[in-house]
Write an enzyme that holds these catalytic residues in place. Structure first.
Site, PDB file in Angstrom:
ATOM      1  NE  ARG A  48      -2.623  -0.905   3.587  1.00 14.36           N
ATOM      2  CZ  ARG A  48      -2.534  -2.005   4.322  1.00 14.36           C
ATOM      3  NH1 ARG A  48      -2.928  -3.173   3.813  1.00 14.36           N
ATOM      4  NH2 ARG A  48      -2.071  -1.978   5.556  1.00 14.36           N
ATOM      5  CE  LYS A 138     -13.921  10.415   0.922  1.00 13.54           C
ATOM      6  NZ  LYS A 138     -13.711   9.489  -0.201  1.00 13.54           N
ATOM      7  CD  GLU A 179     -17.311  11.303  -1.402  1.00 10.48           C
ATOM      8  OE1 GLU A 179     -16.321  11.475  -0.654  1.00 10.48           O
ATOM      9  OE2 GLU A 179     -17.343  10.426  -2.281  1.00 10.48           O
ATOM     10  CE  LYS A 221     -15.086  12.552  -3.946  1.00 11.56           C
ATOM     11  NZ  LYS A 221     -13.707  12.162  -3.707  1.00 11.56           N
TER      12      LYS A 221
HETATM   13  P1  13P Z   1     -14.436   7.250  -6.949  1.00 14.32           P
HETATM   14  O1  13P Z   1     -14.064   8.367  -7.870  1.00 14.32           O
HETATM   15  O2  13P Z   1     -13.719   5.960  -7.227  1.00 14.32           O
HETATM   16  O3  13P Z   1     -15.934   7.088  -6.816  1.00 14.32           O
HETATM   17  O4  13P Z   1     -13.938   7.659  -5.518  1.00 14.32           O
HETATM   18  C1  13P Z   1     -14.136   8.930  -5.072  1.00 14.32           C
HETATM   19  C2  13P Z   1     -14.204   8.903  -3.619  1.00 14.32           C
HETATM   20  O5  13P Z   1     -13.503   9.608  -2.941  1.00 14.32           O
HETATM   21  C3  13P Z   1     -15.177   7.997  -3.006  1.00 14.32           C
HETATM   22  O6  13P Z   1     -15.395   8.385  -1.710  1.00 14.32           O
END
Ligand code: 13P
Length: 346
Positions: A48, A138, A179, A221
């Site tokens: 990772r 986030k 998000e 987002k």
């Molecule tokens: P994806 O663009 O793969 O959907 O991932 C964005 C993301 O941060 C998901 O939480």
């Protein structure tokens, strides 16, 4: 008002600067391991780490990427030669972001639905991340479309948590990426996706207002308005662009500096084409910048090429750079499908 208001405004603007987007590389160990497993990559901390080093040391990535979202394990890691990732990012001019949610868990009383956890001790975790150099955060909430769902309960519970998180971030000096993801899984129509996204954004902005979140110091987002992956009538690019923009205009205050989409399981090409059409058709009439915060739609081809083998690192970096470049073009309405030709790899 947050003591950090001025700094937060400047950071939010920089995150969505013209031609730039955000790279999401904040997969939890569980999600990262699942993606590694599929490709036969050992699911170890070292692999990772090596993969995240590959991403962060991609030459000239900051031409297209303003900031990158890390996971807790990653923000504490260093390169093979011992340089902390945070230092590599600062030197490259990439703003450090951090996932602070604890993941989507089953929502009690609401079968098939999720609520995102992680508010406990969040203030002190934010303070620690700020000290480590993070400047934005986030939190992802998940809304599922299915038989009889989403429920009002699920939408409200997630909106409430997003608002609690966002105001804590602003008090601690981190720009919150808010998000709310309406999942693409299912056979629902684009019309139903519109309705659910509209209800979700309405609830989210009501809660953000109630909790006194400063709209000019956050980034939204969202997912795009699109038919479910198994819908018998897939959406066209124009439909996705038109419906998504209409839904955002009806819900997102003009003072929000930027909207940075997740890719959510769309293909690389779809993710770029949809973003591009939104900007090409509406870009000059929108109050906020519209850009990307993709994980899979930037990373996936690089990860598949790398496959855990360090001999493939340089070529994988070229693939990553290529997708970042195409999405940057899409964020200003200058992408076209003929840019998709794979670059010549070293
Ligand atoms: P994806 O663009 O793969 O959907 O991932 C964005 C993301 O941060 C998901 O939480």
């Amino acid at each position: 008002m947050s003591n950090y208001a001025q700094e937060l405004r400047a950071t939010a603007q920089a995150m969505v600067a013209p031609g730039k987007g955000i790279l999401a590389m904040d997969e939890s160990n569980g999600t990262c391991n699942k993606r590694f497993d599929k490709l036969g990559i050992p699911t170890t901390e070292d692999r990772r780490r090596a993969y995240r080093e590959l991403i962060l040391t991609t030459p000239n990535l900051s031409e297209f990427i303003s900031g990158a979202i890390l996971y807790d394990e990653t923000i504490r890691q260093s390169s093979q030669t011992g340089v902390p990732f945070t230092q590599i990012m600062q030197q490259a001019g990439i703003i450090i972001g951090i996932k602070v949610d604890g993941g989507a868990k089953d929502l009690a009383g609401c079968p098939g639905e999720k609520v995102t956890e992680g508010l406990d001790e969040l203030g002190s975790r934010i303070a620690e991340y700020y000290k480590m150099g993070a400047r934005f955060a986030k939190w992802r909430a998940v809304i599922t479309i299915g038989e009889g769902i989403p429920s009002r309960t699920c939408i409200e519970a997630n909106a409430h948590a997003l608002a609690r998180y966002a105001v804590l971030c602003q008090e601690g000096g981190l720009v919150p990426i808010v998000e709310p993801e309406v999942l693409i899984d299912g056979d629902h129509t684009i019309e139903l996706c519109y309705e659910v996204t509209d209800q979700t954004l309405q609830a989210v902005f009501t809660q953000l207002r109630l909790h006194k979140v400063a709209f000019d110091q956050m980034i939204l987002k969202p997912s795009m308005v699109i038919a479910g992956l198994n819908c018998s009538t897939p959406s066209t690019v124009d439909q996705v662009a038109d419906q998504t923009i209409e839904c955002l205009l009806n819900n997102v205050p003009a003072s929000v500096p930027g909207v940075a989409f997740l890719s959510g399981g769309q293909t690389n090409e779809q993710s770029s084409a949809h973003l591009n059409t939104m900007n090409a058709r509406y870009g000059d009439r929108l109050p906020w910048r519209v850009t990307f915060s993709y994980a899979r739609a930037i990373q996936q081809s690089a990860l598949e090429y790398w496959r855990g083998n360090d001999a493939n690192t340089q070529a994988a970096q070229q693939l990553l750079y290529h997708r970042a470049k195409l999405n940057s073009a899409a964020s200003v309405g200058k992408y076209s499908p003929d840019m998709e030709k794979t670059p010549v790899l070293v």
